[in-house]
Design a protein around this motif. Structure first.
Motif, short mmCIF file in Angstrom:
data_model
loop_
_atom_site.label_atom_id
_atom_site.label_comp_id
_atom_site.label_asym_id
_atom_site.label_seq_id
_atom_site.Cartn_x
_atom_site.Cartn_y
_atom_site.Cartn_z
N SER A 42 -14.95 -7.60 -2.36
CA SER A 42 -14.42 -8.47 -3.41
C SER A 42 -13.87 -9.76 -2.79
CB SER A 42 -13.32 -7.75 -4.19
OG SER A 42 -12.20 -7.51 -3.36
N SER A 43 -13.43 -10.63 -3.65
CA SER A 43 -12.74 -11.85 -3.24
C SER A 43 -11.37 -11.82 -3.92
CB SER A 43 -13.54 -13.08 -3.67
OG SER A 43 -12.89 -14.26 -3.28
N ILE A 44 -10.31 -11.97 -3.15
CA ILE A 44 -8.96 -11.81 -3.68
C ILE A 44 -8.23 -13.14 -3.65
CG2 ILE A 44 -6.71 -10.65 -3.34
CD1 ILE A 44 -8.91 -8.68 -4.10
N ASP A 45 -7.66 -13.51 -4.79
CA ASP A 45 -6.75 -14.65 -4.89
C ASP A 45 -5.37 -14.05 -5.11
OD1 ASP A 45 -5.15 -16.80 -5.60
OD2 ASP A 45 -6.59 -17.63 -7.04
N LEU A 46 -4.56 -14.05 -4.07
CA LEU A 46 -3.23 -13.42 -4.14
C LEU A 46 -2.36 -14.04 -5.23
CD1 LEU A 46 -2.62 -13.14 -0.30
CD2 LEU A 46 -3.07 -11.24 -1.87
N SER A 47 -2.58 -15.30 -5.56
CA SER A 47 -1.76 -15.96 -6.58
C SER A 47 -2.10 -15.46 -7.98
CB SER A 47 -1.95 -17.48 -6.53
OG SER A 47 -3.22 -17.85 -7.02
N ALA A 48 -3.24 -14.81 -8.14
CA ALA A 48 -3.68 -14.35 -9.46
C ALA A 48 -3.34 -12.89 -9.73
CB ALA A 48 -5.19 -14.56 -9.60
N LEU A 49 -2.75 -12.21 -8.76
CA LEU A 49 -2.45 -10.79 -8.93
C LEU A 49 -1.12 -10.59 -9.65
CD1 LEU A 49 -3.44 -9.43 -5.40
CD2 LEU A 49 -4.79 -9.35 -7.52
N SER A 50 -1.12 -9.64 -10.55
CA SER A 50 0.15 -9.29 -11.20
C SER A 50 0.79 -8.16 -10.40
CB SER A 50 -0.11 -8.85 -12.65
OG SER A 50 -0.96 -7.72 -12.66
N GLY A 51 2.06 -7.97 -10.64
CA GLY A 51 2.77 -6.89 -9.96
C GLY A 51 3.24 -7.29 -8.59
N ARG A 52 3.65 -6.29 -7.83
CA ARG A 52 4.22 -6.50 -6.50
C ARG A 52 3.12 -6.31 -5.44
NH1 ARG A 52 10.11 -4.37 -5.11
NH2 ARG A 52 10.55 -6.47 -5.86
N VAL A 53 3.03 -7.28 -4.55
CA VAL A 53 2.03 -7.28 -3.49
C VAL A 53 2.74 -7.18 -2.13
CG1 VAL A 53 0.20 -8.61 -2.36
CG2 VAL A 53 0.46 -8.72 -4.86
N VAL A 54 2.24 -6.30 -1.29
CA VAL A 54 2.65 -6.24 0.11
C VAL A 54 1.48 -6.80 0.92
CG1 VAL A 54 3.16 -4.72 2.07
CG2 VAL A 54 4.19 -4.26 -0.17
N LEU A 55 1.77 -7.86 1.66
CA LEU A 55 0.76 -8.49 2.51
C LEU A 55 1.30 -8.52 3.93
CD1 LEU A 55 -1.92 -10.21 2.81
CD2 LEU A 55 -0.42 -12.21 2.52
N PHE A 56 0.57 -7.91 4.85
CA PHE A 56 0.96 -8.02 6.25
C PHE A 56 -0.15 -8.74 7.00
CE2 PHE A 56 -1.44 -4.09 6.20
CZ PHE A 56 -2.08 -4.02 7.43
N ALA A 57 0.26 -9.64 7.88
CA ALA A 57 -0.69 -10.44 8.65
C ALA A 57 -0.51 -10.15 10.13
CB ALA A 57 -0.46 -11.92 8.38
N TYR A 58 -1.60 -10.29 10.85
CA TYR A 58 -1.58 -10.00 12.29
C TYR A 58 -2.60 -10.90 12.99
CZ TYR A 58 -5.58 -7.23 10.75
OH TYR A 58 -6.75 -6.83 10.18
N PRO A 59 -2.43 -11.11 14.31
CA PRO A 59 -3.34 -12.00 15.02
C PRO A 59 -4.79 -11.51 15.02
CG PRO A 59 -1.35 -11.67 16.32
CD PRO A 59 -1.29 -10.72 15.15
N ARG A 60 -5.04 -10.31 15.51
CA ARG A 60 -6.40 -9.77 15.53
C ARG A 60 -6.36 -8.34 16.05
NH1 ARG A 60 -10.54 -12.19 18.05
NH2 ARG A 60 -11.27 -10.34 19.07
N THR A 61 -7.18 -7.50 15.49
CA THR A 61 -7.30 -6.14 16.01
C THR A 61 -8.32 -6.13 17.13
OG1 THR A 61 -8.96 -5.60 14.34
CG2 THR A 61 -6.67 -4.99 13.85
N GLY A 62 -8.14 -5.21 18.07
CA GLY A 62 -9.09 -5.05 19.16
C GLY A 62 -10.10 -3.98 18.82
#
Length: 191
Positions: A42-62
């Motif tokens: 899918s394609s996600i636009d975080l600004s268009a989501l209702s409710g509570r969103v948990v977003l975690f970001a990281y540099p890169r997985t190995g």
């Protein structure tokens, strides 16, 4: 450096990141409207989501058994720990949902195909979003670092309510405890 074991890390031997103030502007900020490719197709636009969103970001997985991005990756404050962080969110996914998260996402600048392999290998139950072109990172002025000529998002987590950031976890260390910290915050701040 060979990346044989991505989850068993002695955090006392890894330098902790310091708070450089690069996420100070995020609390209260409205989430930018950017379509991000997700590992579920899918394609996600975080600004268009209702409710509570948990977003975690990281540099890169190995990738196990493959050469790391640089020989000194583990000594870059905040670099090591993307896989342990992701696995912790995987392991607490049901608890995070029960604690009030309507959506949980990971985010990195890696390609959707690279992320897709990781999601399958680690059995991640939520979509991971690709900001390969840095559109979201630039729009939100997320903290970044440059390693081996690549711009990577620094590790952080945010809680988003109705397209507004209500809490930021930054810096995050050790990464494998981030999901537990997020869960504790969700329980202490029900909607």
């Amino acid at each position: 450096m060979n990346q044989s074991n991505l989850t068993d890390v002695d955090w006392s031997k890894i330098p902790a990141p310091e708070d450089d103030g690069a996420a100070r502007h995020l609390p209260g900020m409205t989430v930018a409207s950017v379509n991000l490719p997700a590992t579920d197709g899918s394609s996600i636009d975080l600004s268009a989501l209702s409710g509570r969103v948990v977003l975690f970001a990281y540099p890169r997985t190995g990738e196990p058994g493959k050469i790391g991005l640089t020989d000194d990756w583990d000594m870059i404050p905040g670099a090591r720990g993307c896989t342990p962080q992701t696995c912790a969110f995987r392991d607490l996914h049901a608890d995070l949902k029960a604690g009030g998260a309507d959506h949980v996402f990971g985010l990195s600048t890696q390609s959707p195909s690279y992320q897709g392999e990781m999601v399958e290998r680690l059995h991640v139950p939520f979509p991971v979003l690709s900001d390969e072109r840095l559109a979201f990172a630039i729009a939100m002025k997320l903290p970044t670092m440059t390693v081996a000529d690549q711009t990577l998002i620094k590790r952080l987590a945010v809680i988003i309510d109705a397209a507004r950031i209500v809490h930021v976890f930054y810096p995050v260390f050790p990464p494998d405890r981030n999901a537990g910290d997020v869960l504790a915050w969700l329980k202490a701040h029900p909607r």
